[in-house]
Design an enzyme around this catalytic site. Sequence first.
Site, PDB file in Angstrom:
ATOM      1  N   GLY A  56      -5.587  -4.523   4.897  1.00  9.35           N
ATOM      2  CA  GLY A  56      -4.710  -5.522   4.286  1.00  9.35           C
ATOM      3  C   GLY A  56      -5.261  -6.929   4.298  1.00  9.35           C
ATOM      4  O   GLY A  56      -5.241  -7.629   3.284  1.00  9.35           O
ATOM      5  N   ARG A  57      -5.781  -7.383   5.429  1.00  7.67           N
ATOM      6  CA  ARG A  57      -6.246  -8.770   5.509  1.00  7.67           C
ATOM      7  C   ARG A  57      -7.629  -8.961   4.890  1.00  7.67           C
ATOM      8  O   ARG A  57      -8.144 -10.066   4.863  1.00  7.67           O
ATOM      9  CB  ARG A  57      -6.221  -9.241   6.962  1.00  7.67           C
ATOM     10  N   LYS A  87       8.509  -3.437  14.539  1.00  9.46           N
ATOM     11  CA  LYS A  87       9.072  -2.823  13.338  1.00  9.46           C
ATOM     12  C   LYS A  87      10.023  -1.684  13.705  1.00  9.46           C
ATOM     13  O   LYS A  87      11.111  -1.544  13.132  1.00  9.46           O
ATOM     14  CB  LYS A  87       7.948  -2.286  12.439  1.00  9.46           C
ATOM     15  N   LYS A 118       0.829  -1.204   0.000  1.00  6.43           N
ATOM     16  CA  LYS A 118       0.000   0.000   0.000  1.00  6.43           C
ATOM     17  C   LYS A 118       0.864   1.255   0.000  1.00  6.43           C
ATOM     18  O   LYS A 118       0.648   2.174  -0.781  1.00  6.43           O
ATOM     19  CB  LYS A 118      -0.944   0.003   1.208  1.00  6.43           C
ATOM     20  N   GLU A 131      -5.034 -11.107  14.022  1.00  3.68           N
ATOM     21  CA  GLU A 131      -4.627  -9.710  13.843  1.00  3.68           C
ATOM     22  C   GLU A 131      -5.822  -8.786  14.020  1.00  3.68           C
ATOM     23  O   GLU A 131      -5.674  -7.643  14.478  1.00  3.68           O
ATOM     24  CB  GLU A 131      -3.995  -9.506  12.462  1.00  3.68           C
ATOM     25  N   HIS A 188      -2.013 -37.440  12.062  1.00  4.82           N
ATOM     26  CA  HIS A 188      -0.779 -38.134  12.415  1.00  4.82           C
ATOM     27  C   HIS A 188       0.226 -37.191  13.073  1.00  4.82           C
ATOM     28  O   HIS A 188       1.414 -37.513  13.163  1.00  4.82           O
ATOM     29  CB  HIS A 188      -0.172 -38.776  11.171  1.00  4.82           C
ATOM     30  N   GLU A 242      10.070  -5.479   4.449  1.00  8.16           N
ATOM     31  CA  GLU A 242      10.252  -6.827   3.905  1.00  8.16           C
ATOM     32  C   GLU A 242       9.993  -6.847   2.395  1.00  8.16           C
ATOM     33  O   GLU A 242      10.766  -7.418   1.616  1.00  8.16           O
ATOM     34  CB  GLU A 242       9.308  -7.817   4.600  1.00  8.16           C
TER      35      GLU A 242
END
Length: 546
Positions: free
Chosen positions: A268-269, A513, A207, A354, A385, A213
């Site tokens: 964002g999500r 951050k 954005k 979040e 398993h 990152e």
Amino acid sequence: MTSLVRQPAFMALQQLKQKEQAISLAQRFAAESNRFEQFSLGFGEQLRVDLSRQHWSVEVRALLCRLAHDMGLKTAIEALFADNRFNHTEGRAALHAALRMPPGAVLEHKGENVVPKVHAELARIQAFCQQVHSGDWRGFSGQPIRDVVNIGIGGSDLGPAMVVEALVPYQDQGLRAHFVSNMDGAQLGSVLAGLNPATTLFVISSKTFTTDETMTNARAARAWLLAACGSEQHIARHFVAVSTNTEAVTAFGIDEANMFRFWSWVGGRFSLWSAIGLPIALALGFERFQQLLAGAHAMDEHLRHTPFEHNIPVQLALLSIWNINVLGLQSEGVFPYSQQLKRFPAFLQQLNMESNGKGVNNAGQPLDHATGPVVWGEVGTNGQHAFFQLLHQGSVVVPAEFIGFARSAYPYPEHQRKLLANMLAQAQAMAFGKSREQVEAELAAEGYSTEAIARLAPYKVMPGNRPCTVMLCDELSPYNLGALIAMYEHKTFVQGVLWNINSFDQWGVELGKKLAAKLIDDLANGVTDGHDSATNGLLAQIKHWS
């Protein structure tokens, strides 16, 4: 607003807790021949949600619905489809529902209908996909694009990556899609190692176009391309952006015409429906991206117009309130019985944790009740398993959600029958278990001695009475996946309304951050002081080993 735990309906639920817990699921099914019909919900002909194996009754459900009414949920749902300020700490609306509305719909924000803007951007995405799919868009050597690499993180990665992997059988555009999110160079390096620079297109999704990152990976990808093509003029044919920061995008070398936009009211999500979904449209084709949007819009309409008693997202959220705030169950396991949904639990982790991992209410006051659960999971049958032992016999009770599909896109009917049988068996075992008497009878039938039976029986008893939900779809299609994702979005939203928290900010990720920014400089300069003693010690160790 009166706190959740001080609502009359909630206090009535607390008074029912002991009574409800005293009745086992086996007893409920024995006494209620129509329990499945009472507690299963349908969404069209595509989805059936079975809530019958949860520790609740008609009385509990009615009180939960009353609680929702008393806390203004109906008004909040309407606000979700209108100009709102749900994200009040950032001064933003939450209008992701507008991203999947059909042409002609109206959702006004600050006096402007945003739906035409959404469809204008969708038209740009469609035109770009057509260029790439037809081979008209070519790289520096004149060859068409064969690989698309999305570089983003969080909502700019998890949603698109999950959808593309989930819908692999629908990928017939001749493109391979790849996703890079981790700061660890191993991920970028392993992706680039198998690609040809001349036929690779990068989608940089950020954005602000400043996310550390993402931009670290983007700059490394840019250098990789320049090493092959030798000229910055070719950047514009191999990089496009999804962003709101035109200046930073063009400074990177991306043509503004190849910058796809979304808006501050897209969290964002909740963003895969926007231009962030460009990799989905490239991998699947634009028409299938539209089907994904259509499924989500259908679930929006279900949320908006279905009475609470039959409303799937509302019932899922109310059940969470019952499990978390009354029964004290702080974890939710999500187990898709589909290899294609391998990344779905991780997607839901971000969506819910979040959104609802908050400690203060909308007035900034400390909460007097629990909020978001720990969400985790794995695909079946792998999880069986790995950790299902804890689900069945452990001391921690984890409400489970099983997701299955009646039909598979792959030509292995025996596999699909066994997959579904395992899912149904796990739900059955969690709910009903195996009693001491059943264990002893089975061991006796196998010829064990009385002494051996007495010794082994305690280890083989399955207490059961573990709550679970089963969601069964007819098939994993773009439409159904869109509806499923929107269902979980709305579950998360309803939870936030009832907990009186802001589900649309994420200040908890900011401190790390800021601390990392100084530590990056310290690591580059070999600085080993200025922090707490533990951090200083680790910096010194890194310096020594480096």
